[in-house]
Scaffold this active site. Structure first.
Site, short mmCIF file in Angstrom:
data_model
loop_
_atom_site.label_atom_id
_atom_site.label_comp_id
_atom_site.label_asym_id
_atom_site.label_seq_id
_atom_site.Cartn_x
_atom_site.Cartn_y
_atom_site.Cartn_z
N TYR A 120 0.76 -1.09 0.02
CA TYR A 120 -0.20 0.06 -0.06
C TYR A 120 0.61 1.23 -0.06
CZ TYR A 120 -4.20 2.74 0.63
OH TYR A 120 -5.50 3.24 0.57
N LYS A 148 -3.13 8.16 3.12
CA LYS A 148 -4.27 8.23 3.83
C LYS A 148 -4.00 8.69 5.28
CE LYS A 148 -7.16 6.35 0.88
NZ LYS A 148 -8.16 7.21 0.27
P1 NAD Z 1 -13.06 3.61 -7.77
O1 NAD Z 1 -11.84 3.32 -8.89
O2 NAD Z 1 -14.23 3.31 -7.92
O3 NAD Z 1 -12.96 5.19 -7.32
C1 NAD Z 1 -11.66 5.86 -7.40
C2 NAD Z 1 -12.10 7.42 -8.07
O4 NAD Z 1 -10.95 8.20 -8.01
C3 NAD Z 1 -12.42 6.88 -9.29
O5 NAD Z 1 -13.79 7.45 -9.77
C4 NAD Z 1 -11.44 7.93 -10.38
O6 NAD Z 1 -12.03 8.16 -11.55
C5 NAD Z 1 -11.05 9.01 -9.11
N1 NAD Z 1 -10.10 9.31 -9.55
C6 NAD Z 1 -8.49 9.20 -9.62
N2 NAD Z 1 -7.79 10.17 -10.03
C7 NAD Z 1 -8.70 11.18 -10.26
C8 NAD Z 1 -8.42 12.61 -10.50
N3 NAD Z 1 -7.20 13.08 -10.95
N4 NAD Z 1 -9.34 13.46 -10.66
C9 NAD Z 1 -10.67 12.81 -10.34
N5 NAD Z 1 -10.94 11.74 -10.08
C10 NAD Z 1 -9.98 11.10 -9.82
O7 NAD Z 1 -12.42 2.98 -6.46
P2 NAD Z 1 -13.03 2.97 -4.77
O8 NAD Z 1 -12.30 1.82 -4.30
O9 NAD Z 1 -14.48 3.14 -4.79
O10 NAD Z 1 -12.19 4.18 -4.22
C11 NAD Z 1 -12.98 5.26 -3.62
C12 NAD Z 1 -12.18 5.59 -2.53
O11 NAD Z 1 -12.25 4.64 -1.49
C13 NAD Z 1 -10.82 5.94 -2.46
O12 NAD Z 1 -10.32 7.18 -1.65
C14 NAD Z 1 -10.21 4.61 -2.05
O13 NAD Z 1 -8.77 5.01 -1.51
C15 NAD Z 1 -11.07 4.39 -1.02
N6 NAD Z 1 -10.66 3.05 -0.33
C16 NAD Z 1 -10.82 2.20 -1.25
C17 NAD Z 1 -11.17 0.58 -0.50
C18 NAD Z 1 -11.14 -0.51 -1.44
O14 NAD Z 1 -10.56 -1.52 -0.95
N7 NAD Z 1 -11.68 -0.44 -2.72
C19 NAD Z 1 -10.91 0.73 0.95
C20 NAD Z 1 -10.80 1.59 1.60
C21 NAD Z 1 -10.94 2.88 1.11
O1 0WE Z 2 -7.11 3.15 -1.61
C1 0WE Z 2 -7.03 2.07 -2.18
C2 0WE Z 2 -6.67 1.98 -3.74
C3 0WE Z 2 -5.83 3.44 -4.31
C4 0WE Z 2 -5.39 3.13 -5.37
C5 0WE Z 2 -5.40 2.09 -6.41
C6 0WE Z 2 -4.76 2.42 -7.58
C7 0WE Z 2 -4.70 1.23 -8.67
C8 0WE Z 2 -4.46 1.41 -9.96
C9 0WE Z 2 -4.55 4.46 -5.95
N1 0WE Z 2 -3.94 4.39 -7.10
C10 0WE Z 2 -3.96 3.30 -8.03
N2 0WE Z 2 -3.32 3.36 -9.16
C11 0WE Z 2 -3.44 2.54 -10.25
O2 0WE Z 2 -2.83 2.79 -11.22
N3 0WE Z 2 -7.39 0.84 -1.54
C12 0WE Z 2 -7.77 1.13 -0.02
C13 0WE Z 2 -7.55 -0.29 -2.33
C14 0WE Z 2 -6.10 -1.28 -2.38
O3 0WE Z 2 -5.10 -0.91 -2.89
C15 0WE Z 2 -4.14 -1.62 -2.67
C16 0WE Z 2 -4.44 -2.48 -1.40
C17 0WE Z 2 -5.94 -2.09 -1.36
C18 0WE Z 2 -6.75 -2.62 0.05
C19 0WE Z 2 -2.72 -1.54 -2.82
C20 0WE Z 2 -1.94 -2.44 -2.27
C21 0WE Z 2 -2.09 -3.25 -1.21
C22 0WE Z 2 -3.43 -3.19 -0.79
#
Ligand code: NAD
Ligand code: 0WE
Length: 269
Positions: free
Chosen positions: A159, A166
């Site tokens: 991560y 974060k």
């Molecule tokens: P997702 O890919 O559906 O959403 C991420 C969003 O970020 C996308 O809509 C993407 O277009 C947007 N984004 C990235 N770069 C951008 C930019 N330059 N300008 C505008 N938008 C931009 O994935 P998600 O998992 O729903 O992520 C949403 C939030 O939840 C993130 O902050 C992520 O870190 C957090 N999160 C995700 C998880 C997980 O496991 N999926 C867990 C905890 C927290």
């Molecule tokens: O916040 C996230 C994802 C954030 C994320 C994911 C990507 C994938 C594609 C940010 N930037 C990028 N850039 C890309 O090009 N999560 C909480 C989901 C997540 O991501 C991980 C995790 C978990 C959970 C990455 C490594 C290890 C665990």
């Protein structure tokens, strides 16, 4: 079914819907079911085609493109919102990004540019949005909500820079909560368990992470979009009127457990 709490007459602007698996979409559906009027902002042109029909399905006609790395684009969206609605009650920030190469190998390999990129898109964007939202939310019992992850608190393999981002995001929630409290606006974050979204796709070994989470979490299952959506509804509603600067874990209890979980059941005595 009657919603548990009503957000009739309220408006919400949501950043971060990419598709129907996005956490932001889970939140949008719960806010919509509670009667809230919604607007959406998405990133690339390609995503517009996906977001437009989703927005339409919840009766929204505000769908604007915005790269959150650009102050002018953020300002443009808020100006358009102001022209259309005049005020804002709820802001959802569900945006994060780091270079894919920085989400593998060691953290110390992060480049200066990679560090800046992740902090800019994943942390500063919240501050920039809050600045634009402030005049629209003044004195309205408003709410600002962002999404965090356990990697802010403990080392989660790969991560890396996102964990550091974060941690800064969670600290920003506290500083913003102090700024906005006197305006009647609350600022909180949900720290969600791992969910298979676009941002999680291509992450090496995400499936085994989900398995580990399911096995370790007290609720013995993975976290769903709906789990996060319902807690978001609570935080954005008057039910959470005394809650600000808080990081709420919505992870089926995973974070309270020591790791690794013992593989075997305790011996019978
Ligand atoms: P997702 O890919 O559906 O959403 C991420 C969003 O970020 C996308 O809509 C993407 O277009 C947007 N984004 C990235 N770069 C951008 C930019 N330059 N300008 C505008 N938008 C931009 O994935 P998600 O998992 O729903 O992520 C949403 C939030 O939840 C993130 O902050 C992520 O870190 C957090 N999160 C995700 C998880 C997980 O496991 N999926 C867990 C905890 C927290
Ligand atoms: O916040 C996230 C994802 C954030 C994320 C994911 C990507 C994938 C594609 C940010 N930037 C990028 N850039 C890309 O090009 N999560 C909480 C989901 C997540 O991501 C991980 C995790 C978990 C959970 C990455 C490594 C290890 C665990």
């Amino acid at each position: 079914m009657e919603p548990i709490v009503s957000l009739k007459g309220k408006t919400a602007l949501i950043f971060g819907v990419a598709n129907d698996r996005s956490i932001a979409w889970g939140i949008a559906q719960e806010l919509h079911n509670a009667g809230c009027k919604l607007g959406f902002s998405y990133a690339g042109e390609a995503l517009g085609k996906r977001v437009a029909p989703l927005a339409e399905s919840v009766g929204s006609d505000f769908v604007e493109q915005c790269d959150v790395a650009d102050d002018a684009q953020i300002e443009r969206v808020f100006n358009l919102w102001k022209e259309k609605y005049g005020s804002l009650d709820i802001l959802i920030h569900a945006v994060a990004f780091a270079d894919r190469n920085d989400l593998k190998n060691e953290y110390y390999g992060t480049s200066r540019a990679g560090f800046h990129l992740a902090m800019d898109i994943s942390v500063f964007s919240l501050v920039a949005m809050a600045k634009c939202a402030a005049p629209l939310m003044q004195g309205r019992d408003g709410h600002i909500l962002t999404l965090s992850y356990y990697g802010a608190e403990k080392v989660v393999k790969n991560y890396n820079i996102m964990g550091v981002a974060k941690a800064a995001l969670e600290a920003s929630v506290r500083y913003l909560a102090a700024d906005f409290g006197p305006k009647g606006v609350r600022v909180n974050a949900i720290s969600a368990g791992p969910i298979k979204t676009l941002a999680a796709s291509g992450i090496g070994d995400f499936r085994s992470m989900l398995k580990h989470h399911e096995k370790t979490a007290p609720l013995q299952r993975n976290t769903s979009q709906e789990d996060v959506g319902k807690s978001a509804l609570y935080l954005c509603s008057p039910l959470a009127s005394g809650v600000t600067g808080e990081i709420l874990h919505v992870d089926c209890g995973y974070n309270i457990m020591s790791s690794p979980a013992p593989d075997d059941k305790p011996e019978q005595v």
